[in-house]
Design an enzyme around this catalytic site. Structure first.
Site, PDB file in Angstrom:
ATOM      1  N   ASP A 462       0.492 112.657 -22.840  1.00  0.00           N
ATOM      2  CA  ASP A 462       1.837 112.155 -23.074  1.00  0.00           C
ATOM      3  C   ASP A 462       2.577 112.123 -21.742  1.00  0.00           C
ATOM      4  OD1 ASP A 462       4.178 111.421 -24.477  1.00  0.00           O
ATOM      5  OD2 ASP A 462       4.828 113.512 -24.504  1.00  0.00           O
ATOM      6  N   THR A 464       6.595 112.087 -21.340  1.00  0.00           N
ATOM      7  CA  THR A 464       7.825 112.880 -21.347  1.00  0.00           C
ATOM      8  C   THR A 464       7.538 114.305 -21.800  1.00  0.00           C
ATOM      9  OG1 THR A 464       9.087 110.889 -21.864  1.00  0.00           O
ATOM     10  CG2 THR A 464      10.169 113.011 -22.230  1.00  0.00           C
ATOM     11  N   LYS A 625      23.404 103.707 -29.933  1.00  0.00           N
ATOM     12  CA  LYS A 625      22.674 103.752 -28.664  1.00  0.00           C
ATOM     13  C   LYS A 625      21.181 103.820 -28.981  1.00  0.00           C
ATOM     14  CE  LYS A 625      22.657 108.772 -28.079  1.00  0.00           C
ATOM     15  NZ  LYS A 625      23.124 109.929 -27.295  1.00  0.00           N
ATOM     16  N   ARG A 656      14.910 106.603 -17.149  1.00  0.00           N
ATOM     17  CA  ARG A 656      14.929 106.402 -18.592  1.00  0.00           C
ATOM     18  C   ARG A 656      16.253 105.723 -18.959  1.00  0.00           C
ATOM     19  NH1 ARG A 656      11.566 109.749 -21.580  1.00  0.00           N
ATOM     20  NH2 ARG A 656      13.149 110.071 -23.183  1.00  0.00           N
ATOM     21  N   ASN A 872       5.259 114.396 -31.910  1.00  0.00           N
ATOM     22  CA  ASN A 872       4.661 113.065 -31.951  1.00  0.00           C
ATOM     23  C   ASN A 872       3.305 113.026 -31.268  1.00  0.00           C
ATOM     24  OD1 ASN A 872       5.855 113.557 -29.484  1.00  0.00           O
ATOM     25  ND2 ASN A 872       6.329 111.424 -29.104  1.00  0.00           N
TER      26      ASN A 872
END
Length: 1243
Positions: A462, A464, A625, A656, A872
């Protein structure tokens, strides 16, 4: 006012009147809506929903005229923390153990020894098998935690009972620091704001951070993370399902007066999902229905904190609680070494059967002559003569199987299990993998895959929180194309914290000022950040101006904290959420209050979140957002092109980005919005899908305000780790949900992509322009063309592939739907095979697992490793051969579901290159050595049958047969498999290419296996025939006495034990005192045991055939000479082979070993430092000192010797380093290293 009246009429919560809803009747009628007259009112939330349960709070029946009361049976609250009970332990455990083919095989051999007359005692097989079964069974214990006391409200009084007696519907009282006995729905709290605080360390392992959520109405702040789709935080506040004011339920009598039912889903293991609703009855009025979600559910195993007490109702008990449902183990992963062991086992089983068949046939060929079939000294009984020849042959076959069965040792499986279990502690004890910030080190959740760490070919990571720190810093924001940078330098001066700088225009107009204020307000309101206050609001205002921060922000999403802190630096400060009102402090030091009406939660599909607020002027505002791809398609006005250009620029720089938009709502729009949300929230079936549909309807027609940019820095040594993995021959894939430009910039920074890397794009944008078929074939031709140009040199190939989630879905979907369009999956795999690195962006969690599964199923069947830090990432961690979780800032789901957990990504380097390397080398030697020493053990027994008429006479004594694998030869190989280091740790870290030498299971391939087997056969022939020819000499003893068969067998066995032990000693590179003690101690133990076993008359033995045999053999000088000679001849071929291979074609590991020996020699020659070393010149870098021969000594300021050395040179010490003696300098491949007397210390 009555308590229930207060409960039902509290302000700020929409009350939904529902007619009595008879669920059973609606189900029988197909869920059709009932009508009441012409304008009948549909039952709110009525639908087809079979898989649900109804919980009657306090076991009270619904009032007359309401739904039918149908009592339901639920399990009690008894929990079993193991899969065994007192009654089923023995049968179930034995069944589980004998499902293993090895254990079943040894059981069959043991039963054969009991049934028929075999040449060996049943003890020789039964004792080791019993040991294995017992040890394995002891590891599994039945542990119940059902007797703890629990307080229950019954008839207005608190009654103490035991945990296992709880029933669904009981109202439970839980006090501070107590653990929840089952899954509960919160009804009332002792806190004035109606919240309770819970630690979930026993559920997700997170015990450090504490985040506070204020109790809101059910449509506001959720417990699930709103922005990053991360897991819940360890300390959260559960929300009351029906009221903000809990004063009405302060006593047991008031709580007991509640008349309500709960309809909810049946138990399921997802800790972070719950769907239900509560129907509250008041007299004969219509029931009030309220939605229940995960924010209302208190999970068994969590602990109540900072709250005196709560009242809650039990909804799931016993083995139906979410914690119990998560007891179920993950799918069993098997390592490549275990698969090789099973393959070798089959080969040796075939050899065993072949030996038994050959001996059975030769026995009857030998006995074909009558004088051999029934010699004068061994007449048969009448029953033996009458038995059919086939039965006799089958019995003899089984007897030979028993005689030779030791070629497959049961002790090997015990040793392997012990090696894996004990070896896993070296990871947890590794101080270099301990993180001071977290206060934790590496964890091992399973020891079955230790050696698999040395076989990894693909690493899926991954981005982040794994490659990056997940510690966000606000960089800039863009409003209508105008950039605002906090703490910017303007005309040589740093602007104050409360100032902002407009890089385009310093005098914004009215329209632009309005959008600027809306943008800043949106970021101050559209979040789920909580404020930890230390003083009052007034002091917060004063603290801002005086530079004394008196509050700080806490959230499960680092992005949200960075954005809110960024707004604070730009003049808009979020103060707090109180009584459902959000307060912000604007540039003019004025407090603005907004009523928080709804929160539209973030999810990974929408990739956005929204809030609906009401200003003090009565205006309804929808702020949103999210990712640019989810915001731009819903924009109807605004400066899209300017904002998009800035977003793309920031993404290229690795920042980001998030886009911000808003929409004003009229009164009718807001009422329609409430209707959509309430209908979706009350649904029991497909609530998430209905909410997604409602969000899609609400979030539209936006006005674009601007965008933000935050920086997520790379973790320490992340780039060095990825570079080392590349050098080790591993292919690294980054799987992330970020946009392509941001992820690509991170990949360049982490050295996943180099500047010389040729990037191949397989993205939705390109496939829409050219078509998926054309793009795939074009990329395939590109890599094949480059391969043909480069020839056999793969170093020239440096491709990097970028693919997004939409294209991956198209590739997988095309294979399923249209076989005529070519095998896209194989083409994609062929392209990725030629790429040194791959970036997969815009990936959903399920797609991450699909990528891993796709690579696993490719024709090479490579070993895969997945590493991630968030919930995730769990799917890909479970899918990969080896799953590693990072103990990050997104909870502990990844670490809890992984095989191994490490604090930081940089620790992956040592985990694989050092620990994985050692584990594989050790267990590969263990497996090969076990088969080798058992070939040496049993093949002489096979040869002996040719000299005893195939009579099944054993060559060795029963004690030797039993103890050979248990005592005489087991400890040396076990210790070797725990502490062997064929090269040092520093060498493995310095030279990652050594990892390639053990790749693809190189030490357990068939050629290596055949070599060990042939070596065992050669040694067995030397043992047997060497002793045989020496025994042929009649003057073997000094008095001319002839030795018997037991002396012959003892001589062979003695040579055998010494040879296999010395063979292991020759293979050992890392000697410690423990090695010496175990190796030479095992040989000494054999000698002492043999002397005692044959030198004492044991009263418990019926006969003692080994009496004085060992002493008589040692009394013979030729016996001593034969033992030494046979051991030397047996070991000589292996020694010659190693010398020739090392001289003619050394491996990388052997070259590294030679280099280490050379380094040691240099150290020895340079001790002590007798001559001064000249300083070649001063370095501009104070942390490096240049010495003679242009070599560089890297030093750390914190080390005492470097400080002394630097001070000495700085103060004019110059070339004379003699004052630093007795320190040593060592020249090695990495430069110089210094060593102080005593413990070794390297730089």
């Amino acid at each position: 006012m009555h308590a229930l009246d207060t409960f039902l009429t509290c302000p700020g919560i929409p009350v939904i009147q529902a007619k009595p809803c008879q669920v059973e009747e609606s189900l029988s009628q197909g869920g059709e809506e009932e009508e009441e007259g012409e304008g009948g009112v549909a039952c709110v939330g009525e639908e087809i929903w079979v898989d649900s349960r109804t919980v009657y709070i306090g076991h009270k029946e619904p009032p007359p005229g309401a739904e039918a009361y149908i009592p339901q049976r639920y399990p009690d609250n008894r929990i079993l923390s193991s899969k065994y009970t007192f009654w089923n332990f023995i049968p179930k455990n034995l069944f589980e153990q004998f499902r293993r083919i090895a254990n079943f095989y040894f059981l069959v051999i043991f039963l054969v020894q009991l049934i028929i007359d075999t040449p060996t005692s049943p003890v020789t097989s039964g004792l080791p098998l019993f040991f294995v079964i017992t040890v394995t069974a002891i590891k599994q214990a039945d542990c119940s935690i059902n007797e703890c006391p629990v307080d229950v409200v019954q008839q207005g009084k608190v009654v103490r009972t035991q945990s296992h007696k709880l029933r669904v519907g009981d109202i439970v009282v839980v006090r501070e620091d107590e653990t929840f006995p089952c899954d509960l729905i919160l009804l009332s709290s002792s806190r004035h704001d109606g919240t309770c605080y819970v630690t979930t360390a026993s559920l997700d392992g997170e015990s450090k951070r504490m985040v506070e959520y204020y109790s809101l109405s059910p449509h506001t702040h959720p417990r699930v993370d709103p922005l990053m789709s991360a897991p819940p935080l360890p300390l959260f506040s559960a929300h009351l399902p029906t009221s903000l004011n809990t004063l009405a339920f302060r006593t047991e009598q008031e709580v007991d007066s509640l008349h309500a039912t709960i309809e909810c889903e049946q138990p399921q293991p997802d800790l972070y999902k719950f769907v239900g609703r509560i129907n509250i009855y008041k007299d004969k009025e219509e029931p009030v229905a309220r939605p229940l979600g995960a924010e209302n559910l208190l999970l068994r195993g969590a602990t109540l904190k900072n709250t005196q007490h709560i009242y809650a109702v039990a909804v799931y008990t016993g083995m139906e609680t979410k914690m119990a449902l998560n007891y179920q183990s993950k799918s069993q992963k098997r390592s490549a070494v275990e698969k090789s062991m099973n393959a070798f086992l089959i080969v040796y089983l075939f050899i065993l059967i072949s030996k038994a068949v050959i001996n059975t046939v030769l026995k009857y060929a030998w006995q074909w002559s009558p004088d051999r079939d029934e010699p004068w000294y061994n007449h048969r009984t009448e029953n033996e003569r009458q038995r059919h020849v086939v039965i006799r042959a089958f019995t003899d076959f089984l007897a030979f199987m028993v005689l030779f069965n030791y070629i497959i040792p049961v002790s090997m499986y015990v040793t392997v299990e012990m090696q894996k279990f004990l070896g896993s502690y070296f990871i947890t004890w590794d101080e270099e993998m301990f993180d001071e910030e977290l206060g934790e080190g590496a964890q091992v959740n399973t020891s079955d895959l230790n050696e698999e760490l040395g076989q990894v070919e693909y690493v899926f990571t991954d981005k982040t929180g794994t490659l990056t720190e997940n510690n966000m810093e606000f960089i800039e924001c863009c409003v209508d194309g105008n950039v605002y940078i906090p703490h910017a330098i303007c005309n040589g001066q740093i602007l104050s914290a409360a100032s902002s700088i407009d890089m385009i225009d310093s005098s914004p107009g009215g329209y632009r000022r309005e959008h600027e204020d809306l943008f800043f307000r949106a970021l101050c309101l559209c979040h789920t950040v909580q404020v930890k206050e230390e003083e009052t609001v007034e002091s917060i205002k004063r603290g801002i101006h005086q530079g004394r921060p008196t509050s700080f922000y806490i959230s499960s999403s680092p992005d949200e904290v960075a954005l809110v802190e960024g707004m604070k630096r730009l003049g808009y400060t979020y103060l707090r959420l109180k009584d459902n009102y959000m307060e912000i402090l604007n540039k003019d030091d004025e407090i603005e209050r907004f009523e928080l009406l709804h929160v539209l939660n973030f999810d990974s599909v929408r990739r956005r979140m929204s809030v609906i607020v009401k200003s003090s002027a009565g205006e309804y505002l929808l702020f949103c957002k999210g990712a640019d791809s989810s915001i731009f398609p819903r924009i109807v006005s605004g400066k899209v092109e300017q904002v998009k250009a800035r977003v793309e620029l920031n993404a290229v720089e690795g920042l980001r980005t998030l886009c911000v938009a808003y929409r004003r709502l009229s009164e009718s729009d807001y009422q329609e919005t409430c209707l959509h949300l309430n209908e979706a929230k009350l649904a029991l079936q497909d609530r998430e899908q209905r909410l997604a549909q409602a969000y899609d309807i609400i979030e539209r027609d936006f006005v674009l305000l601007g965008a933000t940019a935050v920086e997520d820095r790379l973790q320490e040594k992340a780039a060095d780790t990825i570079e080392s993995l590349h050098k080790a021959g591993m292919k690294v894939w980054v799987l992330t949900g970020d946009k392509m430009e941001t992820a690509a910039a991170t990949c360049y920074a982490s050295k996943l992509f180099r500047r010389s890397t040729q990037i191949l794009e397989l993205t939705k944008k390109r496939t829409e322009e050219q078509g998926l078929h054309d793009v795939l074939f074009e990329l395939n031709r590109t890599v094949l063309r480059q391969r043909s140009i480069s020839g056999l040199s793969m170093d020239c190939l440096d491709f990097g592939l970028i693919i997004d989630g939409a294209t991956l879905s198209a590739i997988l979907k095309a294979n399923q739907e249209d076989a005529g369009c070519g095998n896209y999956r194989e083409i994609f795999l062929e392209i990725s095979r030629h790429c040194s690195a791959v970036l997969c962006c815009r990936m959903a969690p399920l797609q991450k697992a699909q990528i891993v599964k796709l690579i696993k199923a490719s024709k090479e069947h490579p070993i895969t490793l997945a590493v991630g830090d968030g919930a995730n990432d769990v799917s890909m961690i479970l899918e990969a051969h080896v799953g590693i979780g990072i103990m990050g800032k997104e909870g502990r789901q990844a670490a809890r579901n992984s095989d191994y957990a490490i604090p930081k990504f940089k620790h992956l380097k040592k985990m694989l290159l050092v620990h994985g390397h050692y584990y594989y080398i050790r267990i590969a030697e263990l497996v090969q050595y076990f088969f080798y020493k058992n070939v040496c053990f049993i093949f002489p027994q096979f040869l002996y049958q040719f000299f005893c008429g195939f009579s099944q006479q054993p060559l060795y004594d029963t004690a030797y047969l039993t103890l050979y694998n248990i005592s005489f030869t087991s400890l040396p190989i076990l210790l070797y498999s725990l502490v062997e280091q064929h090269v040092t740790m520093d060498t493995l870290k310095r030279d990652p290419s050594l990892y390639r030498d053990i790749a693809k299971n190189s030490l357990l391939r068939w050629p290596v296996f055949l070599y060990w087997t042939c070596l065992g056969l050669f040694d067995a022939v030397i043992f047997f025939f060497g002793a045989y020819f020496l025994f042929d000499n009649t003057t073997f003893t000094s008095n001319g006495q002839m030795f018997g068969n037991w002396t012959f067998g003892t001589l062979v066995f003695t040579v055998l034990v010494f040879t296999v032990t010395l063979k292991l000693a020759l293979d050992t590179h890392h000697w410690t005192w423990i090695n010496h003690f175990v190796v030479w101690g095992s040989l000494l133990f054999y000698v002492i045991f043999s002397l005692l076993w044959g030198g004492i008359i044991w009263p418990f033995l019926n006969y003692q055939r080994m009496y004085y045999v060992f002493m008589q053999m040692l009394s013979s000088g030729p016996a001593w000479l034969s033992i030494i000679l046979l051991i030397t001849v047996s070991l000589l071929p292996d020694v010659i082979k190693k010398v020739l291979c090392r001289a003619l074609c050394p491996t990388a590991i052997e070259r590294a070993q030679d280099h280490e020996k050379l380094s040691v020699a240099v150290v020895a020659e340079s001790t002590p430092l007798s001559s001064p070393l000249s300083c070649k010149g001063a370095s501009t870098d104070s942390s490096r000192v240049h010495l003679a021969a242009a070599k560089v000594l890297s030093l750390r300021r914190s080390d005492p010797l470097p400080q002394k050395l630097l001070v000495h040179l700085t103060e004019g010490g110059g070339a004379d380093l003699r004052p630093l003696s007795p320190y040593m300098l060592r020249l090695s491949g990495a430069g110089f290293a210094y060593y102080a007397p005593g413990p070794e210390t390297s730089v």
